[in-house]
Scaffold this motif. Structure first.
Motif, PDB file in Angstrom:
ATOM      1  N   SER A   1       0.827  -1.212   0.000  1.00  0.00           N
ATOM      2  CA  SER A   1       0.000   0.000   0.000  1.00  0.00           C
ATOM      3  C   SER A   1       0.859   1.259   0.000  1.00  0.00           C
TER       4      SER A   1
ATOM      5  N   TYR B   1       1.187   4.420  -2.367  1.00  0.00           N
ATOM      6  CA  TYR B   1       1.155   5.791  -1.838  1.00  0.00           C
ATOM      7  C   TYR B   1       2.366   6.587  -2.330  1.00  0.00           C
TER       8      TYR B   1
ATOM      9  N   PHE C   1       1.672   7.795  -5.665  1.00  0.00           N
ATOM     10  CA  PHE C   1       0.849   9.016  -5.618  1.00  0.00           C
ATOM     11  C   PHE C   1       1.711  10.242  -5.313  1.00  0.00           C
TER      12      PHE C   1
ATOM     13  N   SER D   1       1.705  12.674  -8.569  1.00  0.00           N
ATOM     14  CA  SER D   1       0.570  13.592  -8.509  1.00  0.00           C
ATOM     15  C   SER D   1       1.008  15.040  -8.679  1.00  0.00           C
TER      16      SER D   1
ATOM     17  N   SER E   1      -4.133  12.532  -9.968  1.00  0.00           N
ATOM     18  CA  SER E   1      -4.288  12.363  -8.525  1.00  0.00           C
ATOM     19  C   SER E   1      -5.464  11.466  -8.179  1.00  0.00           C
ATOM     20  N   ALA E   2      -6.627  11.737  -8.780  1.00  0.00           N
ATOM     21  CA  ALA E   2      -7.827  10.955  -8.455  1.00  0.00           C
ATOM     22  C   ALA E   2      -7.621   9.485  -8.816  1.00  0.00           C
TER      23      ALA E   2
ATOM     24  N   ILE F   1      -5.125   7.873  -6.309  1.00  0.00           N
ATOM     25  CA  ILE F   1      -5.762   7.610  -5.013  1.00  0.00           C
ATOM     26  C   ILE F   1      -6.673   6.385  -5.121  1.00  0.00           C
ATOM     27  N   SER F   2      -7.402   6.282  -6.244  1.00  0.00           N
ATOM     28  CA  SER F   2      -8.261   5.104  -6.462  1.00  0.00           C
ATOM     29  C   SER F   2      -7.430   3.833  -6.502  1.00  0.00           C
TER      30      SER F   2
ATOM     31  N   ILE G   1      -4.708   3.222  -4.879  1.00  0.00           N
ATOM     32  CA  ILE G   1      -4.376   2.833  -3.505  1.00  0.00           C
ATOM     33  C   ILE G   1      -5.569   2.156  -2.837  1.00  0.00           C
ATOM     34  N   LEU G   2      -6.728   2.813  -2.919  1.00  0.00           N
ATOM     35  CA  LEU G   2      -7.899   2.352  -2.170  1.00  0.00           C
ATOM     36  C   LEU G   2      -8.436   1.020  -2.670  1.00  0.00           C
TER      37      LEU G   2
ATOM     38  N   SER H   1       4.855  13.451   4.346  1.00  0.00           N
ATOM     39  CA  SER H   1       3.500  13.718   3.841  1.00  0.00           C
ATOM     40  C   SER H   1       2.974  15.091   4.225  1.00  0.00           C
TER      41      SER H   1
ATOM     42  N   VAL I   1       1.010  16.895   1.608  1.00  0.00           N
ATOM     43  CA  VAL I   1      -0.317  16.297   1.426  1.00  0.00           C
ATOM     44  C   VAL I   1      -1.260  16.795   2.514  1.00  0.00           C
TER      45      VAL I   1
END
Length: 822
Positions: free
Chosen positions: A322, A326, A329, A333, A350-351, A354-355, A357-358, A410, A413
């Motif tokens: 994970s 990240y 990203f 990004s 970016s979107a 992030i998707s 990762i999730l 981070s 972020v």
């Protein structure tokens, strides 16, 4: 409309292959998933066959996509935006691969290529775990394929297509030379006006950038395999995955450590921040998954031997992969564009990132908490005197280190999400070091002692007997070493200096302790000593980092008092010596001379020749730092260092500024002077005030050296005064003339010889030149024992791979034993 000179086929083929890759990876995911769920053997085999075919087609499509992109780059097809933005006609062939992965799309292709290779190995060796593991790998391939597809779905852009043409990208729309004013369309022959590309970033034109990114991305890609094994265990409620996953985790840890430190070697040889690690956000983002993977590897070992720490193993493998996502990203990004020299800038995905990762993290954590209570656990607490207890503690310390690093990294972020303006610390290195040095101390101690513990339980008497000798040896070595090297790093106070001493002891303790374990416990059987070898490498690495950083010595203090640039956040003119062409300058340990510069047209390098001569031992060597021309005009030149390597240190140099004012053709004019005499030059006079003689002898009295320096004053017509101190150094019958320069007057003065001892007459040489501004400023740093850093990495990686083969052998033996019983 047809455009003259466009080569459309490689782009069309490459884009078609990327679409095929997207489709068949989804088919492979579905087929592997169905094979994993199938209960009837014939049905399972049928789905597996389909899945394998789809995956092999997907691998072929990825190779085709990469091949098409490489063809476009190597043939300078600048009608393609990717070629124009990353390459140019003068780029050397060996750096075409660097162009390939300089951009986001190319780096995703490299990542997916390694997934293909790793997937093929899993298909061949995975056994019962092939279907569930490959379900995860194939789905990751599908996600990566979306990153380069470059299509719009309901107005939302998915991915970035590396095969877009310049006229499709919109880069040339506002350039009249390319547009037909009558129609508003591109001219049919617009390509004849597109002469060249932007070129490769100067810092990437280094051989390390040909080999470092592939190794690092192999490390990133490899983290999916332990993740896929633990995800498979959660899907199938089968926890026997920990045995085959162990070798994969060791491989991932080894290849990641190699890739990360290759990046350090690139930074050391190519960047001019003066070192191999700067706690740059992208460096940190690559280090965090490695720390967590190593933590997971140790918990995996604990579970395989004692059935403790299964839940922790799950968590660490999930988090390691994970955090790779990240870090993707963070670097792609654009959020780190202002804080890192490594970050990609370009298409904002970016979107989508992030998707990415999730879509892996959330299902994995859902399955973990769903199955947490059914996981096998040992109700009895670990014994304090047990290997599993201290390995678990060590894993938690590594995880804590990773959390602290990623938390600080981070901050951009955090600022973006919450609208805060938390500033980066003024001294980023110390902000990390003041915490990580204590973690290094704890990890070093645990690395030294943990292997002497037995699983389940050890006796205190046994441990004392095993640890006494290595502890005493490590303590003695630390005392001796610190007395010789005199660690005196007071920059951040006495407390931090104490921490350096403690960490130095822990590093030496890790080396001595693990060497002792190989000899005393394993009986010298090196084949089974993979973990100990890796620990010795870690100790060497830690030792090298501590000494090369705390004893780092700036040699280039500006003794001339002349600064060619103003102080910045990254450079101080007081730490950059100013050199004038052909004039030896005293730099403390060395006399340094800027001999000249030349232009290497092929490599676009402005190469500087810097001659060093030791003042005590007379050793001479020449270094060639260079500036690399970048076609991206806003970046100009990039400074690249050069180093003189010794077994115990490096003399590291780079040119921080340079200016050229023409060719010097003037010669020295002789002048006879005694103390108090005056000689004239075009803008004033030069007065000899006095002669200073300094003589020294060795303890035996057989050799001696003498320095004769002239104390002189240059007085201009308007009354301005400038000091000058030319010298002659006589050492073992060899004379070295050290001229002095008065830049403001264009004067060079040297001490030629003594004419007559009786009346004190001396001969000096005076040169007036308009080309003294042919000069540069040089940063010179001495890094003691830096070789221990690179040796430590090599030894550690060897240890990791020894562990891979050791684990593979055990797995093979276990399978053979089961087959013989059945």
């Amino acid at each position: 409309m047809t455009y003259t000179g466009e080569h459309l086929f490689p782009g069309q083929l490459g884009h078609f292959a990327s679409v095929v890759s997207l489709v068949v990876s989804l088919i492979a995911t579905f087929a592997f998933f169905k094979a994993n769920r199938a209960l009837i053997e014939t049905e399972k085999k049928s789905w597996l066959k389909m899945a394998r075919v789809a995956f092999f087609i997907e691998a072929a499509a990825v190779v085709t996509t990469i091949g098409c992109l490489y063809y476009i780059l190597s043939n300078n097809l600048f009608e393609y935006y990717y070629a124009w933005s990353h390459s140019d006609k003068t780029l050397q062939t060996e750096y075409i691969f660097s162009c390939l992965w300089e951009g986001q799309e190319g780096s995703f292709l490299l990542w997916t290529f390694w997934h293909c290779l790793l997937g093929i190995i899993v298909i061949r060796k995975g056994g019962k775990w092939e279907a569930p593991v490959m379900t995860v790998v194939s789905f990751a391939q599908f996600c990566l394929a979306t990153m380069i597809i470059g299509v719009y779905v309901f107005g939302l852009k998915i991915g970035s297509d590396p095969f877009l043409l310049m006229r499709q990208k919109g880069i040339l729309d506002n350039a009249p030379v390319f547009i037909d004013q009558a129609t508003g369309l591109f001219k049919q022959d617009y390509l004849k006006y597109l002469k060249d590309g932007q070129g490769l970033n100067a810092t990437l034109q280094n051989y390390w950038m040909v080999i470092h990114p592939p190794i690092l991305f192999l490390g990133f890609a490899s983290t999916i395999v332990p993740f896929a094994y633990c995800f498979s265990g959660l899907m199938n409620k089968d926890h026997s995955w920990t045995k085959p996953a162990l070798s994969w985790a060791a491989f991932s840890g080894g290849i990641l450590s190699l890739g990360i430190m290759m990046g350090g070697a690139w930074a050391y040889e190519s960047l001019n921040f003066g070192g191999y690690w700067a706690w740059d956000p992208v460096e940190n983002a690559s280090m965090v998954p490695w720390l967590i993977m190593v933590a997971g590897l140790h918990c995996n070992l604990v579970y395989n031997h004692s059935k403790y720490s299964l839940r922790t193993t799950y968590i660490f493998y999930i988090l390691s992969f994970s955090f790779v996502l990240y870090s993707t990203f963070l670097t792609r990004s654009g959020i780190l564009g202002d804080t890192s020299v490594h970050a990609f800038t370009g298409a904002d995905m970016s979107a989508q990132l992030i998707s990415f990762i999730l879509v892996f993290f959330l299902p994995a954590m859902y399955l973990f908490f769903k199955n947490k209570n059914t996981m096998p656990t040992v109700k009895k607490e670990e014994e304090l005197y047990s290997r599993e207890f201290w390995m678990f503690i060590g894993s938690l310390v590594l995880f804590l280190s990773a959390l602290m690093i990623i938390g600080q990294t981070s901050m951009p972020v955090f600022n973006k999400i919450f609208g805060t303006k938390i500033a980066q610390p003024e001294d980023p290195k110390f902000a990390y070091n003041k915490i990580q040095i204590f973690i290094a101390f704890v990890v070093g101690i645990l690395t030294a002692i943990t292997q002497f513990f037995k699983y389940k339980k050890s006796t205190g008497k046994q441990l004392a007997k095993s640890l006494t000798i290595p502890t005493v040896i490590a303590l003695a070595l630390t005392i001796i070493f610190c007395l010789i090297f005199k660690l005196d790093y007071y920059t951040h106070g006495a407390g931090f200096l104490v921490a350096i001493y403690l960490a130095t002891f822990s590093a030496l303790y890790a080396i001595v302790g693990n060497f002792s374990y190989i000899v005393a416990v394993l009986g010298g059987k090196i084949k089974t000593a993979g973990a100990s070898v890796a620990h010795i490498g870690f100790g060497l690495l830690l030792f090298g980092v501590l000494i090369s950083s705390s004893k780092e010595l700036i040699l280039s203090h500006n003794t001339t008092g002349i600064a060619l640039f103003e102080k910045t956040d990254t450079e101080d003119p007081a730490e950059n010596i100013t050199l004038f062409k052909g004039v030896p300058i005293d730099m403390g340990k060395y006399m340094v001379t800027f001999m000249g510069d030349s232009m290497n047209t092929r490599d676009k390098q402005r190469v500087f020749t810097i001659h060093f001569k030791g003042k005590t031992n007379g050793e001479e060597f020449t270094l060639h730092p260079y500036w690399l021309k970048n076609n991206r005009q806003q970046e100009g030149y990039g400074a690249t260092p050069d180093s003189k390597h010794y077994w115990n240190k490096d003399i590291y140099t780079y040119v921080s500024s340079w200016q050229q004012e023409g060719t010097d053709t003037t010669t020295f004019r002789p002048a006879e002077l005694a103390v108090g005499d005056t000689t004239f030059y075009s803008n004033g006079m030069i007065v000899l005030n006095k002669v200073n003689v300094t003589q020294s002898a060795t303890k035996m009295g057989s050799d001696s050296s003498m320095e004769m320096g002239l104390d002189m004053t240059v007085i201009t017509k308007d009354g301005s005064k400038f000091p000058a101190t030319p010298k002659v150094l006589i050492d073992k019958d060899k004379a070295s003339v050290i001229a002095d320069t008065v830049l403001a007057q264009g004067l060079v003065i040297r001490f030629n010889k003594v004419l007559n001892d009786k009346d004190g007459k001396l001969e000096i040489g005076v040169k007036e030149s308009n080309s003294l501004n042919d000069s540069l400023t040089l940063k010179v740093i001495e890094f003691p024992l830096i070789g221990a850093v690179w040796l430590g990495v090599i030894v550690m990686v060897i240890g990791f791979f020894m562990s891979v083969f050791q684990g593979y052998r055990k797995l093979k033996q276990t399978k053979a034993a089961k087959q013989s019983v059945s």
